[in-house]
Scaffold this active site. Structure first.
Site, PDB file in Angstrom:
ATOM      1  N   GLU B  60       0.812  -1.229   0.000  1.00 24.04           N
ATOM      2  CA  GLU B  60       0.000   0.000   0.000  1.00 24.04           C
ATOM      3  C   GLU B  60       0.838   1.269   0.000  1.00 24.04           C
ATOM      4  O   GLU B  60       0.522   2.226  -0.710  1.00 24.04           O
ATOM      5  CB  GLU B  60      -0.965   0.021   1.191  1.00 24.04           C
ATOM      6  N   HIS B 129      -9.268  -5.132  10.742  1.00 23.63           N
ATOM      7  CA  HIS B 129      -9.921  -4.997   9.433  1.00 23.63           C
ATOM      8  C   HIS B 129     -11.245  -4.236   9.504  1.00 23.63           C
ATOM      9  O   HIS B 129     -12.039  -4.315   8.580  1.00 23.63           O
ATOM     10  CB  HIS B 129     -10.190  -6.389   8.837  1.00 23.63           C
TER      11      HIS B 129
END
Lengths: 367, 324
Positions: B60, B129
C-alpha cells in the site's frame, strides 16, 4: 593542490585528480565545451555560497527550524541535473537546496523561502525541506525519510503511462535505505519497468549514525539485486564521474524503461541540520581530511586550471559573482514581506483557490 | 430508472470516468484479473485493458505513493484500498504526501487522486480490518472525504471525486455493496458537500453518514409506528466538505438531534457536528445532543457482540427515546 602533492601526502589515497582526468575523457564528458565545464563549476559554487550565506542568516535568527546543508555534496546534484533533458524529472528528500539551485531555481526565491517570506518559492509555506519547481520538473523537497521514493516511482509511471520517453531521478540518503517504502518502490519499479533512477547519496551518516551502525550489507545499492534491478556505485566528489555513471542509468531508463539503483559516495561537511552538533559521531579531522582530499569544488577548480579551461582570475571572478548573488538573495529575503495571515488557508485546496470553477458546496475549513 | 446494486453503481462511475478521461486509471490489489476483492471492478479489465486497470502487489505505501506521484504529473489515479483499514500502512503517503504537497509547494502542484474502498465493521473480521477512518481523514486539511449510503449517491459522489482536482477519499461499506437502488443511466454527478434529507420529519434530527444513514431510516420507521415520533434523517454523504446548512436547518426545525456514526466516539465526526450545532443553533435546542457511535473499544470479533458494538437500530431508538 596538484595530484603529485596529494600522492606524496598519502600514498594510500587514490589519485583523484588522475581519476578525474580519465572520467573527463568518457563518452558523456568528452564533448563538453569549456563553457559547459565552467558552468558546472559555477553551479557547484553557487550552491556552496548560497548555503554558506544561509548559515549566517540562520545564526542571525532569520531562518527557523531545520536547515539541512548540502555542502560537500555539490558535484552530485550538479552532475545529475546537467544530464536532464526536457522530459526528465527530479525529486529528492529534505537536503534539497543543491538540487533546487541546480535545476535553475533562483537564489532569491530559495533564500526567501528559508526566511519564511511571501516571495519564497513556496510562498513561505514549505521551508527548507520543501522546495518545489514543477515548471523545472523539480518535484521537491520532501521531509519524511524515503517518503519521496514512491512518488519518484509514480513520476516515472506517469511518463510511461503518457508514453513520454523521459526518466525520473529520485534521490534518497543512505539513511533512507532502511525504510520500507523504498523497497516497495523498488519492487514496483522493477515489476512495472519504470524509467526511474534511484540515486543513494551516501554521505556516510543517517543523521548522527554512521553507516556501519545503521546498515548491514554493503554496498547499499546491492540490495537492488533482489529486485533484478541494475545497480552500481561511484564517487560523488567528481562531477565527471557522477555524469559518467548517472548518464548510463538515465539511458537505461529512457531506452529500456528499466530502473537503476546508483549509490554515490559523498560527504557532508556540516551537521545533519545546521544546529546539530556533529562531534558525537565524527571528528573535525575527519571532515578536514575529506575536504583536503576530495572537496568537489577544489578538485574541479584545479582540474579546470590544469586543463587550461580557465585561469585563477576567471575562477575567482565566478566565486565573487556567486558570493554577491548569495548576499543579494539574503537582502532580498530580508526585505521581502512575510505572507499575510489570510494566506494560511490559501493553497490548501485547489477548489478554494479557484472559486470560479468550484464544484463542491459546504464547509471546507472549520474556523 | 435502472435498479442496480451499490457495487455496480461504483463500477459504473469508474467505467464512465475511465471512458471519459484518458488520464483516469484504476490501481489496487486484485482489481484487474481477480475482478476486485468485492467484485467492484468486475469487467473493467476486459473493457479497458491492463494499462488502465492495474493489479498492484500488496504494497500500500508503494502504490499509494506511486499514485500520488502520478497525480502530481497530472494523471487521475483511482486507488483502491481492499479495506480502508489498510490505509494505515500507507499513512505517510496519504497524509504527508497527498494532503500536504499542494500546500508546501505554495499551490504549484495539484493532487487529483481518489482513494476508495470499504471502511466498516460488522463483518466479524476483527480489530485490524474494521476501521472507519473518515474522522482521521477529515481531520487533515487538504483532504476531502465522502461516505455514500445508497447506489445513487455512490455513483454520483465517486464521479465528482474523480473529476475533483483535490485528493478525495471515498469510503464505502461491504455491507452496502449488495443493496439496490435507482440509478439514472444518464451522466450525473453529486457535488461534494451536499447532505440530503433522506426522510423529512418534525420531532428529532438523526444525522448520520454511510450505512448508519440507512440504519437511521429503519429506526425512523419504528419510531413513527411504535412511538409516534416523526424523525428527520439527514444523510451527510460528505464529511469534508460538510453541509453545515442542512444540518442546522434540520435541527432548527426539530430542536433535537442524535448524531449516529460507526466511528468510535472520541473525536468522531459527531464531535465536530455537535460543536457546530451548539455554536450555531444553541437557542434552538430543547435537549442535549446525543450521540450513537461504536462502543469505545477495539473491534471485537465475536459475532453477536460485534452487532452490539457497532450502532444498531435498537440503540438508535433507545437514544432517541432518551430525549424525545
Amino acid at each position: 593542490m596538484s595530484a603529485d602533492a596529494k600522492k606524496s601526502k598519502d600514498s594510500e589515497v587514490p589519485d583523484v585528480a588522475a581519476s578525474m582526468r580519465e572520467f573527463a575523457k568518457s563518452d558523456i564528458n568528452k564533448t563538453l565545451t569549456p563553457e559547459d565545464r565552467l558552468q558546472f563549476y559555477r553551479d557547484m559554487l553557487r550552491i556552496r555560497r548560497f548555503e554558506e550565506r544561509s548559515i549566517r542568516a540562520y545564526q542571525q535568527g532569520h531562518i527557523g527550524g531545520f536547515l539541512h546543508l548540502y555542502i560537500g555534496q555539490e558535484a552530485v546534484a550538479v552532475g545529475c541535473v546537467s544530464l536532464m533533458a526536457e522530459d526528465d524529472h527530479i525529486i529528492t528528500a529534505y537536503r534539497d537546496h543543491g538540487h533546487a539551485l541546480a535545476v535553475g531555481m533562483t537564489m532569491n526565491e530559495c533564500m526567501a523561502e528559508l526566511f519564511g517570506k511571501h516571495t519564497g518559492c513556496s510562498k513561505g509555506k514549505g521551508g527548507s525541506m520543501h522546495f518545489f519547481a514543477p515548471d523545472k520538473n523539480y518535484w521537491g523537497g520532501h521531509g519524511i525519510v524515503a517518503g519521496q521514493t514512491p512518488l519518484g516511482a509514480g513520476i516515472a509511471f506517469a511518463l510511461k503511462y503518457k508514453k513520454i520517453k523521459g526518466c525520473c531521478l529520485c534521490f534518497l540518503g543512505d539513511g533512507a535505505t532502511n525504510q520500507g517504502p523504498w523497497y516497495e518502490s523498488l519492487n514496483l519499479a522493477s515489476l512495472w519497468n519504470l524509467p526511474v533512477v534511484f540515486i543513494i547519496e551516501n554521505n556516510g551518516f543517517s543523521m548522527g549514525t554512521a553507516m556501519h551502525r545503521h546498515s548491514t550489507g554493503t554496498p547499499l545499492a546491492r540490495r537492488a539485486e533482489g529486485y533484478d534491478i541494475d545497480w552500481g556505485t561511484c564517487y560523488g566528489h567528481d562531477v565527471y564521474e557522477v555524469r559518467h555513471n548517472v548518464g548510463q542509468a538515465m539511458e537505461r531508463a529512457r531506452e529500456k524503461s528499466r530502473p537503476t539503483v546508483l549509490e554515490i559516495i559523498t560527504y557532508r561537511y556540516r551537521g545533519h541540520s545546521v544546529a546539530d552538533a556533529d562531534d558525537t559521531y565524527r571528528t573535525k579531522q575527519d571532515i578536514q581530511d575529506y575536504k583536503d582530499e576530495k572537496d568537489p569544488l577544489n578538485l574541479f577548480k584545479c582540474h579546470l586550471v590544469e586543463e587550461g579551461v580557465a585561469d585563477e582570475d576567471a575562477l575567482k571572478q565566478i566565486n565573487n559573482e556567486a558570493k554577491e548573488e548569495a548576499e543579494t538573495s539574503a537582502q532580498f529575503a530580508e526585505q521581502s514581506p512575510f505572507p499575510p495571515v489570510s494566506d494560511i488557508q490559501a493553497d490548501v485546496y485547489w477548489e478554494t483557490d479557484n472559486p470560479d470553477e468550484k464544484a463542491s458546496k459546504g464547509t471546507l475549513f472549520f474556523n | 430508472m435502472a435498479i442496480i446494486t451499490y457495487r455496480d453503481a461504483i463500477n459504473q462511475a469508474m467505467a464512465e470516468e475511465i471512458a471519459r478521461d484518458s488520464d483516469v486509471f484504476i490501481m489496487g490489489e486484485e482489481v484487474a484479473q481477480y475482478k476486485g476483492a468485492y467484485k467492484v471492478t468486475r469487467g473493467l479489465l476486459e473493457k479497458f485493458g491492463p494499462e488502465r486497470i492495474i493489479d498492484a502487489p500488496i504494497s500500500e505505501a508503494g502504490f499509494c505513493g506511486l499514485g500520488v506521484g502520478a497525480a502530481m504529473m497530472g494523471l487521475r489515479p483511482v486507488v483502491e484500498f481492499m479495506f480502508w483499514s489498510f490505509c494505515y500502512v500507507a499513512f505517510d503517503q496519504v497524509i504527508n504526501n497527498a494532503a500536504n504537497i499542494r500546500y508546501m509547494s505554495g499551490g504549484l502542484i495539484n493532487i487529483p487522486i481518489v482513494f476508495r474502498g470499504p471502511g466498516n465493521g460488522g463483518t466479524n473480521v476483527g480489530a485490524t480490518h474494521s476501521h472507519t477512518p473518515e474522522n482521521f481523514v477529515a481531520n487533515t486539511p487538504g483532504l476531502k472525504v465522502v461516505c455514500p449510503s445508497t447506489p445513487y449517491d455512490a455513483k454520483g459522489l465517486l464521479k465528482s471525486a474523480i473529476r475533483d482536482n483535490d485528493p478525495v477519499f471515498v469510503m464505502e461499506n461491504t455491507l452496502l455493496y449488495g443493496n439496490q437502488g435507482e440509478v439514472p443511466e444518464d451522466d450525473y454527478v453529486i457535488p461534494l458537500g451536499v447532505a440530503e434529507v433522506k426522510k423529512e420529519g418534525s420531532d428529532i434530527s438523526l444525522v448520520a453518514h454511510g450505512r448508519c444513514a440507512i440504519l437511521c431510516l429503519e429506526a425512523a420507521e419504528v419510531l413513527a409506528t411504535e412511538h409516534g415520533i416523526n424523525a428527520e434523517v439527514v444523510d451527510l454523504r460528505s464529511i469534508r466538505p460538510l453541509d453545515e446548512e442542512t444540518i442546522l436547518q434540520s435541527v432548527k426545525k426539530t430542536n433535537r438531534a442524535v448524531l449516529v456514526e460507526e466511528n468510535k466516539p472520541f473525536c468522531g465526526v459527531g464531535s465536530q457536528i455537535c460543536s457546530i450545532i451548539q455554536e450555531k443553533a444553541f437557542d434552538y435546542l430543547d435537549a442535549p445532543i446525543k450521540r450513537v457511535s461504536s462502543i469505545d473499544a477495539p473491534q471485537i470479533y465475536s459475532m453477536p457482540l460485534e452487532q452490539e458494538q457497532i450502532p444498531n437500530i435498537e440503540r438508535i431508538i433507545d437514544t432517541v427515546l432518551e430525549i424525545a
